[in-house]
Design a protein around this motif. Structure first.
Motif: not given
Lengths: 299, 541, 313
Positions: B354-364
Motif C-alpha cells: 500500500r505504501a508503494l502504491l501510494a507513491t503514485i501521484p494522486q489527484w486530491e
C-alpha cells in the motif's frame, strides 16, 4: 376481414336505447363518494406533478452521501432512501415524471386510435386491411418484451419509452374505435345520413365519432393507469427511467434493496402507483358512464 | 480476469449503496484479511458429513465452460468440478494441481509433470494427451473466446513424456504459470468427452467433465446446476455430499429465500443489502478483497477529454474516500493505483504494498482546484457529458450520481445512464465514442501486470498512446524478477497518473453470505477460484 | 375467408421477423464483446469470432441466411447457450406453458363466477368487492404483487416454495402456485371486467326481459344470458394472452423461474439473434393463432356481423 373486438367489451359499450332495459333497473355502478375521492386523489397527484418542484426544489440534489434513516426520523417523516435522500420529498417530486409520461401516452394513443380507427372502420377497403394488419402486428408484440428491445435500439430513456408505449397502446384504441364505428355504421341513422349525401368525412367525424367518445375517453383513462404500471415495470426490468431522476417507478425499484431498513422507501412509491392507478380506473369508468348517458340524451 | 458476467447476471438494477453514518474523509479499511460479521462466532469443525448445501447465485450462467462464458461467477462454479495444472493457495502462491511438480528450464519453457492418480469423474485417467487437448481448445478463439487471450503468448503445447506436458512461449512472461490454474485458462477436460459432444461442452445437454471432487449432474440455465461428490478425486474426500447452485436473479427474492432458510452460501451479496443479510438469524456475511478494480477512464479520442485540464478537473472532483466509506459502507478501499495491493503480496507485505502504491501521484478531492483546472481548459464554461453504468454494479451507479453532484458544482453536467451489462461492455470500445467511462475489472490471478496491461497497454480502451509507458510495459513482460516488475509497473502507472487517464476509485471487496452452521477454512480472495467446496465443514454450536 | 387470414398472419410474421432482425442489428451491444468479455483481445480473436457468426456479412445477407435456415427447418444454434434453438425453447416451454395455464385457470375459475355474480346482483356487496379487486388487479404492478406475496410467504406462511421451478410433477406445481397467483390477479381483473360487462349487457337485453316475463327461473335465465355473453369473453382471449406473455417475464424474474420470458430477455441483451428471432415469431404465432380462432368463433357466433359481412363482400 372483420376484427371483432374483445377489447371493446372491456368497457361500457354505448347501448342503443332499443336494446336497453328499463332505465330504472340499470344499476348505479360507482358510489359518487368513491368517484369524488378518486378525483381528489388525481387532483392532488396532478397538483404535485405541476407544483412539486416548487415545494421541494432540492429533492434530487440533497446531500446524497448522507445516511439511510428509517421512517419517523427527525426531518424525514418517511425516512431516507439508499442514497440518503428524503423519501417524502422524492415522492412528491416523483409525481411529475410518473404522471406526465402516462398522460402523454394515453392522449397520443387516443389520437392514433381515433384517426386510424375511424378511417378503418368507416372507409373499409385497403385502409381497413392495412390498419388491421398493423394492429395485428402490434398486438402480437408483448409490450414489455418489445420495450426491452426498442429501449436498447434507441438507447432507452424516458421519452423513448413514451413514444414506444403510444405505439404499443394504440392498437387497443384503434380496435375500440373501429369496432364502435362498425357497430354504429350499421345503424339506420348512418344510412339516413348517407342518403342525405352528407360527405363521408362529415358523417365520420360529426355523427359516428361522438358515439364512440365514451369508449375512447374511458380507454384513455384506463391507459393512464396501464402506462403508469408499465413504466414502473420497465424500471424493474432495468430499461426505464435512469437513476438520479425522481420517479415513483424508479423509487420502487431502487427501494427494494433496503426494504427492511426503510420499508417506506419501497411501500410509499408502490402505494402511490397503485392508488393513482385505481383512481384513474375509477374515474375512467365513471366518465364512460356519464358520457354514454349524455350521448343518449343528446341523441 | 473477468467481469461479473457477460451473460445474464442480475440484470435487474437493485439499488445501491449502504448507508451508515460515515463521515466523509474517514479512513477506509485496509486489512486484506477477510472480515466477518463481528458478533458471530463460528464453531469448530465437527467432522460431520454435510448431506447437501444450497448456493444462491445472483444471476444465471449460460454455460459451465469458462471458455464460452467467463464471468467471475463462471470461474467460481467451474472450480467445483474442474482443475488446472496448478492451483492457487490462500496467499496467492502457486501450488500443485493436476501437475504434481513443474519447472522452468529456460525463460520460455515450462515443464509440467502430471500426477499419476488423477482421474476424470467418468473414471478415465487424466492423460497428458487430455491436458494438451484441453489447452489447445482453450487457445482456440472460436472454441474458447473467453480464454484464448491468455494463451496468445503460447508457441507450442506438447506431450513430452507419458505424464509430462511442455509449454513453450513466444516471449518470456513471468506471470505465465498462474494461467495454468483454474483461476486462469486451464480447465482440463477429457478429449473423448469433448469430441463426443462435438465441442459443445458446458451446455445443459453435455454438462461438463473434469477431474475435481464433484461431478455435474444437472444444469438448467436460468434455474440451477447440481453437483454430486465423487470418490475419484485424488485429494481427501470433502465433507459436503451434494451441492445445488440456484440462480436467483432478483436480489429481493434471494434475500427472502435466505430469510426462509433455503440458502447456505450466497455469492456477491450487494452492499446495499449487506446489513439486511447480516441481520438474518442464521447467516453471516464475510467480506474479502476480491482483486477487483473500479475506476474512471477518459477516452482521449473524444473531445473535450483530449484536454488534460478537463481530465484534471474531473479527477479533482472525485471524492473516493466518501465513495468507499458511504457507498460501500467501508467494504472496499480507496484505490491509489490500477494494480491491487493483493497483486503485490508475492513480494511485499500488505503494508509495504500500500505504501508503494501510494507513491503514485494522486489527484486530491478539491473542488476549487477542479474549478481552476476547468477555467484553464478549452471549455472554461463547462460542458455536458454522459456516463454509462452497468446495471449489475449498483454501487457504480450511485458513485456516478455522487460524482455528478460534485461535477455540477464545478460546472460540468454529468448525466448518468444505467444500462444492461452487455451495452456497457460494448461502450468500452473506443469507437463507441463515450468520453468518460467506468472500468470495472475482476482479476482472478493476482498478477500485478494484468490490469495495467489492459488499461494503459497497447490497444487500451482510453486510446492512450504513450511510448514511454508502452516501453515500460514491454520490459515488464520480459522481466523475470517479480520485485523489478512491480517497480516498472509503478513507473508506468506514475506516467499515466500524471496524464490523468485512469482515475482509480476503489479496490473492491465481495461479500459472501454463509449459513452459521457452515464453516470455511482459510477463506481468502482466492478461495472461490480453487476447489472451494473442499474447504467447507459443519460447524458446531 | 380463413385462408386469407392465415396468409395475413404469415405476412405479419414475415414483417415481424424483418423488424426484429433489423432492431437487433441496430441495438447497442456487441456480440463479440459479449463473448470475449471485458479484457484485452487480439485482432485475430475478434476476426475469428466475427467470421464464426457471419458478422461481416451485410445485414441483408445475414437475414437471408437466417431465413434460408428457417425455411429448411433449421432454426440455428443459440450463441449464448450453445445448444440448438429448438432445444433452448423446448426446454423452457413446458414451464412457461404450465405457468400461463395455471394462471389462466385460477383467473377464470375465480373471475368468471365473480363477474357473473357481480352482474346478476349488480350493486350488491359481491359486485363491490369484485369491482374493487378488479381495479386493484389492474392497478398493481405484477412485480410488486409478486414481491408482496414473496414477503408474506417467506415470513408468515412458509407453505409454498418462494423461488425456482421445482423438480417436475407435483413439486413444480407447488413452485408455480405463487407466480401463477401473481399473474392471475392482473389476468382475473381483466376477465372480471369482461364477464361483468358482457353479462350486464345480456341481462338488459329484450330476450332476457321476455324470458323473465315468461316466468323462467333466474337460474335458467342467467344460464341463457351467460351463453350469449360467452362470445365477447372468448374473443377477449387475444388481449388476455398478450397480457400474460408480458407478465410472465416479470413473474419469472421475480420467482427465479427458467421460462421463455427470461430466455427472451437474456437473449435480447446478449444479441443472441437466432433465439430472439425464433422466440418472438413463436410468441407472435401463438397469439395470432388464438386471435384467429377467436375471430372465427366470433364470425360463426354472431349472426349480425355475419350478415353484414355477407352484404359487404
Amino acid at each position: 376481414m372483420t376484427q371483432p373486438l374483445g377489447a371493446s367489451s372491456l368497457t361500457t359499450s354505448p347501448q342503443p336505447p332499443a336494446l336497453r332495459g328499463p332505465s330504472a333497473r340499470r344499476p348505479r355502478r360507482r358510489r359518487p363518494v368513491l368517484v369524488a375521492l378518486a378525483l381528489l386523489v388525481l387532483g392532488i397527484a396532478f397538483g404535485a406533478a405541476a407544483f412539486g418542484s416548487l415545494i421541494f426544489p432540492d429533492a434530487m440534489t440533497q446531500d446524497i452521501l448522507a445516511s439511510q434513516l428509517p421512517p419517523g426520523s427527525p426531518g424525514h417523516p418517511l425516512g431516507t432512501d439508499e442514497l440518503g435522500r428524503d423519501v417524502l420529498q422524492m415522492s412528491v417530486a416523483g409525481a411529475r415524471s410518473a404522471l406526465l409520461g402516462p398522460v402523454i401516452v394515453a392522449l397520443g394513443s387516443m389520437a392514433c386510435g381515433v384517426v386510424l380507427g375511424t378511417l378503418a372502420g368507416y372507409q373499409r377497403g385497403w385502409i381497413d386491411f392495412a390498419v388491421s394488419r398493423w394492429t395485428d402486428l402490434l398486438l402480437a408484440l408483448p409490450v414489455l418484451l418489445a420495450a426491452i428491445v426498442v429501449s436498447g435500439v434507441f438507447g432507452g430513456g424516458y421519452w423513448v419509452t413514451v413514444v414506444l408505449l403510444i405505439v404499443l397502446f394504440s392498437p387497443s384504441d384503434i380496435r375500440i374505435v373501429r369496432a364502435g364505428v362498425l357497430e354504429q355504421s350499421a345503424r339506420p341513422y348512418i344510412e339516413a345520413a348517407q342518403m342525405l349525401s352528407l360527405s363521408r368525412w362529415r358523417v365520420m367525424f360529426r355523427h359516428i365519432l361522438p358515439n364512440v367518445t365514451s369508449l375512447v375517453v374511458t380507454n384513455a383513462m384506463l391507459n393512464v393507469a396501464f402506462a403508469l404500471v408499465a413504466f414502473s415495470s420497465l424500471s424493474f426490468l432495468g430499461v426505464g427511467v435512469s437513476p438520479g431522476i425522481a420517479d415513483w417507478g424508479r423509487q420502487l425499484t431502487d427501494g427494494r434493496a433496503i426494504m427492511f431498513v426503510n420499508p417506506a422507501a419501497v411501500f410509499m412509491p408502490a402505494l402511490l402507483i397503485v392508488v393513482v392507478a385505481v383512481a384513474a380506473n375509477l374515474v375512467g369508468d365513471w366518465i364512460g358512464q356519464r358520457l354514454s348517458r349524455v350521448g343518449e340524451d343528446v341523441r | 480476469m473477468a467481469l461479473t458476467s457477460t451473460g445474464t447476471l442480475a440484470r435487474v438494477a437493485v439499488a445501491t449503496a449502504a448507508g451508515a453514518l460515515a463521515l466523509a474523509g474517514c479512513t477506509p479499511t485496509s486489512e486484506s484479511e477477510p472480515s466477518a460479521t463481528p458478533d458471530v462466532v463460528i464453531g469448530e469443525d465437527t467432522g460431520e458429513e454435510i448431506e447437501s448445501i444450497t448456493v444462491a447465485l445472483p444471476g444465471s450462467l449460460s454455460s459451465l465452460y469458462v471458455g464460452q462464458e467467463s464471468g467471475i461467477l463462471n470461474y467460481y462454479i467451474a472450480a467445483v468440478t474442474q482443475e488446472g495444472l496448478l492451483s492457487i493457495d490462500a496467499d496467492g502462491a502457486l501450488q500443485p494441481g493436476l501437475a504434481e511438480s513443474w519447472e522452468q528450464p529456460d525463460p520460455v519453457t515450462y515443464v509440467f509433470d502430471l500426477r499419476d492418480d488423477a482421474v476424470f469423474q467418468d473414471g478415465t485417467p487424466v492423460t497428458a494427451d487430455d491436458v494438451v487437448f484441453s489447452l489447445e481448445m482453450a487457445r482456440d478463439e472460436t472454441q474458447s473466446p473467453g480464454l484464448a487471450y491468455y494463451l496468445t503468448n503460447v508457441d507450442t503445447i506438447e506431450k513430452s513424456g507419458d505424464a509430462q506436458v511442455t509449454i513453450r512461449l513466444l516471449e518470456p512472461d513471468a506471470a505465465f504459470a498462474a494461467n495454468m490454474t483454474s483461476a486462469g485458462a486451464a480447465f482440463i477436460t477429457s478429449q473423448a468427452f469433448w469430441e463426443e459432444h462435438g465441442g459443445d461442452v458446458g451446455t445443459s445437454t453435455s454438462l461438463l467433465l473434469g477431474s475435481g471432487p464433484y461431478q455435474v449432474t444437472e444444469f438448467v440455465p436460468d434455474s440451477h446446476v447440481a453437483f454430486e461428490r465423487v470418490d475419484t478425486w485424488w485429494g481427501e474426500l470433502p465433507a459436503v455430499k451434494s451441492i445445488r447452485v440456484d440462480f436467483i436473479s432478483d436480489e429481493s427474492t434471494r434475500l427472502l429465500a435466505a430469510q426462509s432458510g433455503d440458502v447456505d452460501i450466497a455469492f456477491n451479496v450487494p452492499f446495499a443489502q449487506a446489513a439486511q443479510w447480516e441481520a438474518l438469524d442464521d447467516m453471516r456475511v464475510t467480506y474479502v478483497n476480491d482483486l477487483s478494480y473500479v475506476g474512471l477512464y477518459f477516452n482521449i479520442g473524444v473531445a473535450p477529454f483530449d484536454d488534460p485540464a478537463v481530465r484534471q478537473a474531473i479527477a479533482h472532483a472525485v471524492n473516493r474516500d466518501a465513495f468507499v466509506s458511504t457507498l460501500l459502507d467501508g467494504h472496499g478501499e480507496a484505490a491509489t493505483a490500477i494494480m491491487t495491493p493483493e497483486s503485490l503480496t508475492s513480494v511485499h507485505s500488505p503494508e509495504d504494498a500500500r505504501a508503494l502504491l501510494a507513491t503514485i501521484p494522486q489527484w486530491e478531492y478539491d473542488l476549487e482546484a477542479a474549478k481552476a483546472a476547468l477555467a484553464e481548459s478549452s471549455v472554461p464554461e463547462g460542458f455536458t457529458t454522459e456516463i454509462l453504468t452497468p446495471n449489475t454494479g449498483p454501487q457504480l451507479g450511485t458513485a456516478a450520481q455522487a460524482l455528478a453532484q460534485d461535477l455540477a458544482e464545478v460546472g460540468i453536467t454529468l448525466n448518468v445512464r444505467e444500462v444492461p451489462i452487455e451495452e456497457w461492455l460494448a461502450s468500452l470500445d473506443p469507437s463507441a465514442g463515450y468520453g468518460l467511462n467506468y472500468m470495472w475489472y475482476f482479476s482472478t490471478l493476482g498478477d500485478p501486470a494484468e490490469i495495467p496491461t489492459y488499461l494503459i497497454g497497447a490497444g487500451n480502451p482510453a486510446q492512450y498512446d504513450n511510448a514511454e509507458v508502452l516501453e515500460l510495459l514491454s520490459q515488464v513482460g520480459a522481466e523475470t524478477d517479480p520485485a523489478a516488475r512491480i517497480d516498472l509497473l509503478v513507473e508506468a502507472e506514475t506516467l499515466q497518473a500524471e496524464d490523468a487517464i485512469n482515475i482509480p476509485l476503489w479496490w473492491g471487496q465481495s461479500a459472501t453470505g454463509f449459513a452459521n452452521d457452515l464453516g470455511v477454512t482459510d477463506f481468502s480472495p482466492f478461495t472461490f477460484v480453487s476447489t472451494w467446496p473442499t474447504q467447507l465443514y459443519r460447524a458446531g454450536e | 375467408m380463413v385462408a386469407v387470414r392465415v396468409l395475413g398472419v404469415l405476412g405479419v410474421l414475415w414483417v415481424l421477423s424483418m423488424v426484429v432482425f433489423a432492431m437487433m442489428y441496430l441495438a447497442p451491444g456487441d456480440l463479440v464483446k459479449n463473448l470475449l468479455g471485458n479484457r484485452p483481445s487480439t485482432p485475430e480473436a475478434i476476426a475469428a469470432v466475427r467470421e464464426q457468426y457471419r458478422l461481416d456479412d451485410s445485414v441483408v445477407e445475414q437475414y437471408l441466411h437466417w431465413l434460408g435456415g428457417v425455411l429448411t427447418g433449421d432454426l440455428g444454434q443459440s450463441i449464448r447457450l450453445q445448444v440448438p434453438v429448438i432445444d433452448a425453447i423446448g426446454d423452457r416451454l413446458p414451464l412457461t406453458a404450465a405457468l400461463s395455464a395455471l394462471a389462466f385457470l385460477i383467473a377464470v375459475a375465480v373471475a368468471v363466477p365473480l363477474g357473473v355474480r357481480s352482474a346478476v346482483k349488480a350493486g350488491g356487496w359481491l359486485d363491490r368487492i369484485g369491482g374493487a379487486l378488479a381495479v386493484l388487479g389492474l392497478s398493481a404492478p405484477t412485480f410488486a404483487v409478486g414481491l408482496v406475496l414473496l414477503y408474506l410467504f417467506a415470513y408468515y406462511v412458509p407453505i409454498f416454495p418462494i423461488y425456482g421451478g421445482g423438480d417436475g410433477g407435483l413439486d413444480t406445481l407447488r413452485h408455480l402456485v405463487l407466480p401463477a397467483v401473481t399473474l392471475a390477479l392482473g389476468l382475473g381483473a381483466i376477465i372480471v371486467k369482461l364477464t361483468r360487462t358482457a353479462m350486464l349487457r345480456e341481462l338488459e337485453s329484450d330476450y332476457v326481459t321476455f324470458a323473465r316475463a315468461r316466468g323462467l327461473s333466474p337460474r335458467v335465465v342467467n344460464r341463457l344470458a351467460l351463453r350469449n355473453a360467452a362470445i365477447p369473453i372468448v374473443t377477449g382471449a387475444s388481449l388476455v394472452l398478450t397480457f400474460l406473455v408480458g407478465g410472465t417475464v416479470l413473474a419469472e424474474t421475480t420467482f427465479a423461474l427458467p421460462g421463455l420470458g427470461t430466455l427472451l430477455q437474456d437473449s435480447v441483451l446478449f444479441k443472441d439473434l437466432p433465439v430472439v428471432q425464433s422466440l418472438t415469431l413463436f410468441v407472435a404465432a401463438v397469439i395470432a393463432v388464438i386471435a384467429l380462432l377467436a375471430d372465427v368463433a366470433y364470425l360463426l357466433l354472431d349472426p349480425r356481423v355475419r350478415r353484414q359481412m355477407g352484404a359487404a363482400s
